[in-house]
Design an enzyme around this catalytic site. Structure first.
Site, mmCIF file in Angstrom:
data_model
loop_
_atom_site.group_PDB
_atom_site.id
_atom_site.type_symbol
_atom_site.label_atom_id
_atom_site.label_comp_id
_atom_site.label_asym_id
_atom_site.label_seq_id
_atom_site.Cartn_x
_atom_site.Cartn_y
_atom_site.Cartn_z
ATOM 1 N N ARG A 137 -6.559 7.233 5.029
ATOM 2 C CA ARG A 137 -6.156 8.433 4.310
ATOM 3 C C ARG A 137 -6.261 8.250 2.799
ATOM 4 N NH1 ARG A 137 -1.548 11.844 6.970
ATOM 5 N NH2 ARG A 137 -2.226 11.822 9.136
ATOM 6 N N LYS A 195 -10.950 -7.710 3.705
ATOM 7 C CA LYS A 195 -10.504 -8.230 2.413
ATOM 8 C C LYS A 195 -10.863 -9.696 2.185
ATOM 9 C CE LYS A 195 -6.662 -4.982 1.760
ATOM 10 N NZ LYS A 195 -5.245 -4.861 1.351
ATOM 11 N N GLY A 251 7.664 3.387 -2.414
ATOM 12 C CA GLY A 251 6.325 2.811 -2.487
ATOM 13 C C GLY A 251 5.309 3.595 -3.300
#
Lengths: 267, 267
Positions: A24, A75, A247
């Protein structure tokens, strides 16, 4: 939620993920690009780990590429492709942001830890002279722990469901920052100046709380990295009068730092 | 101008171009995708001709790829990569639309000619029993000429600034459609049932008209493929009472046909 327009003049920032359906991030990045006056577009691309290196090599040759955003499971592989690494990438072994420099080589950096520390500082909850308790030693928790150590925190207590991972993180921290006091002491919440939820607990309504907020001192602060909603932990701490940061500011500061990094990309 | 949202669930339709800066196709396709209820996004990518085949091969492995849109200078190279070709691609030697079929192979087709014929038919100006005059024998003109022949037009006069190209196109038409009467006769406008501007003249205000509209009979129709604006040619024909169709319906019909083609893509 998306850039005001999309054309051949738009610079692309693909976000590579596998699976990709749940991504998203365009809803966060594209408004931030527009707010910064940048005709950029974050575009999710589903790339299998086995195709990752070849895809990155091919994207490097796309004329309107601005940079790359990497997420699960890419990553660590991204880290391996970069000729140059920023300080957080070197500390953590992962890269979530890549750009091509003037010499045609990839530079990579991670911004989870920087985003956390910048947000905590901006909200006045970063304390380096009192104990910090970090709950969660996964990817986010690890990045935050190293960033806290780099920011000068002297006493850090790491709590994790798998205690072995917390012990390992503390050992890594002590090795990188010999002056830090890092341990996994359970009863440390009572003396904390800052408590951090770096687990995914609270993402869904009805999740158990990651720790008992009643154990925090009245002058402590809570930083909960859950950005999607205000968690029960945040509500309980706010009800006790504690300072509370969610957050979203961490994401905002991370995105701002990433944009600055991508802007450094070769023309 | 763009899809109402962009997320990891969005299916990508990259449009490959070189140079890419001038590409405005997202403003046409993305609203059409949204209107069709499709969470798709046309994304311009600047790809050098030397990178074309490798980029297409890598994009084929992207999990959320729906298909490809090809524009200058990739249409002939795209034709060469397709294991299966539609009728217009076979006729013209170019492909502007690709999808991956269930067997993992690329299918390709072009929709310039189909878009023209569908639009002309929808607006009641397609006449197969009267002479048709086509001005312009470039990429668009060639596609339209073959589509007219396939649609049953029996008498076609092709006028082009470079007469040799018009002669060549007529020869190709006669070879593919032995029953057609195709020539480059200059004085043919006076008997035309339909005159077509397939040149770029009229794209900019002040361009000379591609032909003199006063020479058309009063019951003729004009189809001008310029979509960006209403041309002086369209205005002059409308003032004479002729039926006039602009380039926008051709694009709409082409996009609709492309969407149907991409929907046939393997899941």
């Amino acid at each position: 939620m998306i850039p005001a327009h999309l054309s051949g003049a738009t610079r692309l920032v693909p976000i590579l993920a596998h699976p990709v359906d749940h991504v998203r991030a365009p809803r966060i990045y594209n408004p931030a690009f527009a707010a910064a006056g940048l005709d950029w577009c974050l575009v999710p691309m589903g790339v299998h780990p086995g195709d990752f290196a070849a895809t990155v090599a091919q994207l490097a040759r796309v004329g309107n590429l601005q940079g790359l955003n990497l997420t699960i499971p890419h990553k660590a592989a991204a880290h391996a492709l970069c000729a140059r690494l920023g300080p957080e990438a070197r500390r953590t072994g992962v890269v979530n942001t890549m750009r091509i420099d003037a010499d045609g080589q990839w530079s990579g950096e991670s911004f989870d830890g920087v985003g956390f520390v910048d947000a905590a500082r901006a909200h006045g909850v970063l304390c380096i002279d009192r104990p910090v308790v970090l709950v969660g030693a996964g990817g986010a928790g690890t990045a935050i722990a190293f960033a806290l150590a780099a920011a000068g925190v002297r006493e850090l207590h790491v709590v994790n469901r798998e205690a072995e991972r917390a012990e390992q993180l503390c050992a890594e921290l002590r090795k990188a920052y010999p002056d830090i006091h890092a341990d996994t002491r359970a009863g440390s919440l009572g003396g904390a100046g800052l408590a951090i939820n770096a687990t995914s607990l609270g993402l869904h309504a009805g999740d158990p709380m990651p720790f008992d907020p009643a154990r925090l001192p009245a002058d402590a602060a809570l930083f909960d990295i859950i950005a999607a909603r205000d968690t029960e932990l945040m509500a309980a701490c706010a009800a006790r009068g504690l300072r509370v940061v969610g957050g979203k500011p961490m994401i905002d500061h991370q995105v701002a730092a990433q944009i600055a990094f991508w802007r450094g990309a070769a023309a």
